[in-house]
Design an enzyme around this catalytic site. Sequence first.
Site, PDB file in Angstrom:
ATOM      1  N   ASN A   9       0.871  -1.178   0.000  1.00 54.22           N
ATOM      2  CA  ASN A   9       0.000   0.000   0.000  1.00 54.22           C
ATOM      3  C   ASN A   9       0.907   1.228   0.000  1.00 54.22           C
ATOM      4  OD1 ASN A   9      -1.777   2.068   0.531  1.00 54.22           O
ATOM      5  ND2 ASN A   9      -2.353   1.346   2.585  1.00 54.22           N
ATOM      6  N   LYS A  11       0.034   4.252  -0.154  1.00 58.34           N
ATOM      7  CA  LYS A  11      -0.601   5.421   0.470  1.00 58.34           C
ATOM      8  C   LYS A  11      -0.398   6.646  -0.433  1.00 58.34           C
ATOM      9  CE  LYS A  11      -0.043   3.112   4.858  1.00 58.34           C
ATOM     10  NZ  LYS A  11       0.106   3.192   6.298  1.00 58.34           N
ATOM     11  N   HIS A  93      -9.368   1.084   5.244  1.00 56.36           N
ATOM     12  CA  HIS A  93      -8.076   1.262   5.911  1.00 56.36           C
ATOM     13  C   HIS A  93      -8.269   2.204   7.097  1.00 56.36           C
ATOM     14  CE1 HIS A  93      -3.965   2.429   6.700  1.00 56.36           C
ATOM     15  NE2 HIS A  93      -3.586   1.359   6.039  1.00 56.36           N
ATOM     16  N   GLU A  95      -6.624   4.587   8.126  1.00 51.30           N
ATOM     17  CA  GLU A  95      -6.402   6.012   7.803  1.00 51.30           C
ATOM     18  C   GLU A  95      -7.644   6.613   7.144  1.00 51.30           C
ATOM     19  OE1 GLU A  95      -2.695   5.422   5.744  1.00 51.30           O
ATOM     20  OE2 GLU A  95      -1.767   4.863   7.640  1.00 51.30           O
ATOM     21  N   GLU A 163      -4.881  -4.863  10.750  1.00 52.13           N
ATOM     22  CA  GLU A 163      -3.868  -3.825  10.915  1.00 52.13           C
ATOM     23  C   GLU A 163      -4.107  -3.080  12.221  1.00 52.13           C
ATOM     24  OE1 GLU A 163      -2.023  -2.725   6.841  1.00 52.13           O
ATOM     25  OE2 GLU A 163      -3.666  -1.364   7.251  1.00 52.13           O
ATOM     26  N   GLY A 169       3.116   2.251  10.714  1.00 49.49           N
ATOM     27  CA  GLY A 169       4.099   3.318  10.547  1.00 49.49           C
ATOM     28  C   GLY A 169       4.870   3.663  11.805  1.00 49.49           C
ATOM     29  N   SER A 207       3.928  -2.190  10.199  1.00 41.66           N
ATOM     30  CA  SER A 207       5.374  -2.282  10.410  1.00 41.66           C
ATOM     31  C   SER A 207       5.969  -3.627   9.998  1.00 41.66           C
ATOM     32  CB  SER A 207       5.736  -1.942  11.869  1.00 41.66           C
ATOM     33  OG  SER A 207       5.361  -0.602  12.162  1.00 41.66           O
TER      34      SER A 207
HETATM   35  P1  13P Z   1       3.403   0.351   7.528  1.00 39.49           P
HETATM   36  O1  13P Z   1       3.870  -0.947   6.895  1.00 39.49           O
HETATM   37  O2  13P Z   1       4.116   1.559   6.981  1.00 39.49           O
HETATM   38  O3  13P Z   1       3.370   0.263   9.007  1.00 39.49           O
HETATM   39  O4  13P Z   1       1.867   0.551   7.051  1.00 39.49           O
HETATM   40  C1  13P Z   1       0.979  -0.506   7.190  1.00 39.49           C
HETATM   41  C2  13P Z   1      -0.273  -0.165   6.485  1.00 39.49           C
HETATM   42  O5  13P Z   1      -1.024   0.694   6.903  1.00 39.49           O
HETATM   43  C3  13P Z   1      -0.558  -0.863   5.222  1.00 39.49           C
HETATM   44  O6  13P Z   1      -1.851  -0.645   4.786  1.00 39.49           O
END
Ligand code: 13P
Length: 247
Positions: A9, A11, A93, A95, A163, A169, A207
């Site tokens: 992803n 983002k 997601h 976010e 997640e 992150g 992560s």
């Molecule tokens: P990270 O791998 O950067 O922690 O992000 C995970 C994520 O949100 C994937 O959708």
Amino acid sequence: MRRKLAAGNWKMNGTTANLAEIEALAAAHPAPRCDVLICPPATLVAQMAWKAGKGPVAVGGQDCHPEVSGAHTGDVSAAMLADAGARYVIVGHSERRADHGETDALVRAKAEAAHAAGLVAIVCVGETETQRDAGETLDVIGAQLEGSVPAGATSANTVIAYEPVWAIGTGRTPTLDQIAEVHDFLRAGLAKRFADAGDMRLLYGGSVKPSNASEIFATSNVDGALVGGASLKAADFGAIVAALDAS
Ligand code: 13P
């Protein structure tokens, strides 16, 4: 046997200059045993799908609107993503849930739109740190699973991604026992509603990096990963693909 899936992803990262990463990924892993997916920003979906061609890397969207078309400025429909060459779309997601106030009902409608467009929906669930500390993790995830996954979900059109919000992150990950607890709970929860729950793929995200991928992939009911930061560079994501292939 569930076919494993390594999903990246990107983002809100990447411009045309970054399309070289998927060429490098495909060149380094021309015939992976697992499915490999990159979800770039919407602006890159068509170009990436064109570059990916019939190679080993599939392309997906990061979100879609529940309707096919209409007066929704700035939104992209699942049908549009499919038309651009996407085969998957991430919905719900954390976010999107946090930044855009997306509810379980909206996420479910988006997953239904994805299915109608012939896309595989990757439905995301996960608890916040406050919820985990309060001992609410399984309640939260159970409610998200119930509310976000549509009745028409099958192992062919739906993937679930766990997640934990606090692991995204941050460089922090749950213990392997904590991941197994949630993934076993997801499998059992899906089995109550779906005849082919045993074939549905469950991804862990938060992560994931080359150094922890192997142990996560060896964990109960983990069928792959949804990777953010470490999916941006072909070398890192390739190492995760290799770890999944070896698992
Ligand atoms: P990270 O791998 O950067 O922690 O992000 C995970 C994520 O949100 C994937 O959708």
